[in-house]
Design a protein around this motif. Structure first.
Motif, PDB file in Angstrom:
ATOM      1  N   MET A  49     -20.749 -29.072   0.893  1.00  0.00           N
ATOM      2  CA  MET A  49     -21.684 -28.292   1.698  1.00  0.00           C
ATOM      3  C   MET A  49     -21.350 -26.801   1.681  1.00  0.00           C
ATOM      4  O   MET A  49     -22.109 -25.997   2.182  1.00  0.00           O
ATOM      5  CB  MET A  49     -21.693 -28.823   3.136  1.00  0.00           C
ATOM      6  N   GLY A  50     -20.200 -26.435   1.144  1.00  0.00           N
ATOM      7  CA  GLY A  50     -19.854 -25.030   1.010  1.00  0.00           C
ATOM      8  C   GLY A  50     -18.940 -24.495   2.091  1.00  0.00           C
ATOM      9  O   GLY A  50     -18.571 -25.183   3.039  1.00  0.00           O
ATOM     10  N   GLY A  51     -18.597 -23.221   1.933  1.00  0.00           N
ATOM     11  CA  GLY A  51     -17.656 -22.558   2.825  1.00  0.00           C
ATOM     12  C   GLY A  51     -18.122 -22.415   4.253  1.00  0.00           C
ATOM     13  O   GLY A  51     -17.312 -22.229   5.149  1.00  0.00           O
ATOM     14  N   PHE A  60     -12.055 -20.027   5.041  1.00  0.00           N
ATOM     15  CA  PHE A  60     -12.537 -20.134   3.664  1.00  0.00           C
ATOM     16  C   PHE A  60     -12.177 -18.843   2.951  1.00  0.00           C
ATOM     17  O   PHE A  60     -12.775 -17.802   3.172  1.00  0.00           O
ATOM     18  CB  PHE A  60     -14.048 -20.368   3.652  1.00  0.00           C
ATOM     19  N   ILE A  61     -11.166 -18.903   2.084  1.00  0.00           N
ATOM     20  CA  ILE A  61     -10.668 -17.740   1.366  1.00  0.00           C
ATOM     21  C   ILE A  61     -10.563 -18.101  -0.109  1.00  0.00           C
ATOM     22  O   ILE A  61      -9.992 -19.139  -0.459  1.00  0.00           O
ATOM     23  CB  ILE A  61      -9.290 -17.293   1.901  1.00  0.00           C
ATOM     24  N   ASN A  62     -11.094 -17.240  -0.975  1.00  0.00           N
ATOM     25  CA  ASN A  62     -11.052 -17.460  -2.422  1.00  0.00           C
ATOM     26  C   ASN A  62     -11.598 -18.831  -2.806  1.00  0.00           C
ATOM     27  O   ASN A  62     -11.009 -19.557  -3.595  1.00  0.00           O
ATOM     28  CB  ASN A  62      -9.638 -17.276  -2.972  1.00  0.00           C
ATOM     29  N   PRO A  89     -14.905 -11.008   4.328  1.00  0.00           N
ATOM     30  CA  PRO A  89     -13.885 -11.659   3.494  1.00  0.00           C
ATOM     31  C   PRO A  89     -14.457 -12.730   2.561  1.00  0.00           C
ATOM     32  O   PRO A  89     -13.893 -13.008   1.523  1.00  0.00           O
ATOM     33  CB  PRO A  89     -12.930 -12.290   4.506  1.00  0.00           C
ATOM     34  N   SER A  90     -15.569 -13.345   2.943  1.00  0.00           N
ATOM     35  CA  SER A  90     -16.219 -14.367   2.114  1.00  0.00           C
ATOM     36  C   SER A  90     -17.685 -14.440   2.530  1.00  0.00           C
ATOM     37  O   SER A  90     -18.070 -13.943   3.592  1.00  0.00           O
ATOM     38  CB  SER A  90     -15.562 -15.736   2.313  1.00  0.00           C
ATOM     39  N   CYS A  91     -18.495 -15.057   1.702  1.00  0.00           N
ATOM     40  CA  CYS A  91     -19.913 -15.213   2.046  1.00  0.00           C
ATOM     41  C   CYS A  91     -20.083 -16.003   3.340  1.00  0.00           C
ATOM     42  O   CYS A  91     -20.967 -15.708   4.142  1.00  0.00           O
ATOM     43  CB  CYS A  91     -20.672 -15.892   0.905  1.00  0.00           C
ATOM     44  N   ALA A  92     -19.223 -16.996   3.549  1.00  0.00           N
ATOM     45  CA  ALA A  92     -19.306 -17.794   4.772  1.00  0.00           C
ATOM     46  C   ALA A  92     -19.144 -16.928   6.018  1.00  0.00           C
ATOM     47  O   ALA A  92     -19.652 -17.264   7.096  1.00  0.00           O
ATOM     48  CB  ALA A  92     -18.261 -18.908   4.752  1.00  0.00           C
ATOM     49  N   GLU A  93     -18.452 -15.790   5.878  1.00  0.00           N
ATOM     50  CA  GLU A  93     -18.217 -14.896   7.010  1.00  0.00           C
ATOM     51  C   GLU A  93     -19.312 -13.839   7.184  1.00  0.00           C
ATOM     52  O   GLU A  93     -19.324 -13.123   8.184  1.00  0.00           O
ATOM     53  CB  GLU A  93     -16.869 -14.200   6.847  1.00  0.00           C
ATOM     54  N   CYS A  94     -20.233 -13.720   6.220  1.00  0.00           N
ATOM     55  CA  CYS A  94     -21.274 -12.682   6.302  1.00  0.00           C
ATOM     56  C   CYS A  94     -22.072 -12.716   7.608  1.00  0.00           C
ATOM     57  O   CYS A  94     -22.284 -11.673   8.220  1.00  0.00           O
ATOM     58  CB  CYS A  94     -22.228 -12.774   5.111  1.00  0.00           C
ATOM     59  N   PRO A  95     -22.526 -13.883   8.062  1.00  0.00           N
ATOM     60  CA  PRO A  95     -23.323 -13.901   9.297  1.00  0.00           C
ATOM     61  C   PRO A  95     -22.512 -13.657  10.568  1.00  0.00           C
ATOM     62  O   PRO A  95     -23.075 -13.515  11.649  1.00  0.00           O
ATOM     63  CB  PRO A  95     -23.922 -15.309   9.323  1.00  0.00           C
ATOM     64  N   ASN A  96     -21.193 -13.600  10.470  1.00  0.00           N
ATOM     65  CA  ASN A  96     -20.325 -13.458  11.635  1.00  0.00           C
ATOM     66  C   ASN A  96     -20.229 -11.990  12.059  1.00  0.00           C
ATOM     67  O   ASN A  96     -19.716 -11.165  11.333  1.00  0.00           O
ATOM     68  CB  ASN A  96     -18.940 -14.022  11.329  1.00  0.00           C
ATOM     69  N   ASP A  97     -20.708 -11.705  13.243  1.00  0.00           N
ATOM     70  CA  ASP A  97     -20.638 -10.361  13.818  1.00  0.00           C
ATOM     71  C   ASP A  97     -19.741 -10.420  15.045  1.00  0.00           C
ATOM     72  O   ASP A  97     -20.203 -10.566  16.160  1.00  0.00           O
ATOM     73  CB  ASP A  97     -22.046  -9.876  14.186  1.00  0.00           C
TER      74      ASP A  97
END
Length: 128
Positions: A49-51, A60-62, A89-97
């Motif tokens: 399902m992904g990071g 989720f790193i590298n 740090p990763s795409c999974a963290e993009c939505p995190n504000d």
């Protein structure tokens, strides 16, 4: 009476591994639990399902889901992805504000929104 050898009562340091289930109950991945961080990105049918499924006790790193401890032991300098208007740090963290989930609108740049898993993932290059 027979003599039994018991391990010493002094505390031992556990070495955690993202690829092996440990003798603990489970890790919390965010919306679900798993035997280890390495198993967080998979659903109950073993579908990847992904990071975005690697949260809480894990990071989720590298392109790997690892424990908080292992993430702290990894020196990750300069490893960021462009989310469009910001970096993470990763795409999974993009939505995190800062703990607030901003969702699909914050998943751009080198990342895309997986509508099936409802997570932000890295755009994978085509296999040559």
């Amino acid at each position: 009476a027979s003599s039994t050898n018991f391990p010493s009562t002094s505390p031992t340091k556990l070495t955690l591994s993202p690829t092996k289930a440990r003798n603990i109950v489970e890790v919390t991945c965010g919306g679900h639990n798993a035997p280890s961080c390495a198993e967080c990105p998979y659903d109950s049918n073993k579908n990847y399902m992904g990071g975005g499924w690697c949260n809480e006790d894990c990071r989720f790193i590298n392109n790997q889901c690892i424990t908080e401890e292992e993430a702290g032991n990894n020196v990750v300098t300069g490893v960021v992805v462009s989310c469009g208007g910001h970096d993470a740090p990763s795409c999974a963290e993009c939505p995190n504000d800062n703990g607030i989930d901003r969702g699909q609108g914050w998943c751009n740049g080198v990342c895309f929104w997986n509508v099936y898993a409802n997570i932000c993932e890295e755009i994978m290059p085509p296999i040559e």
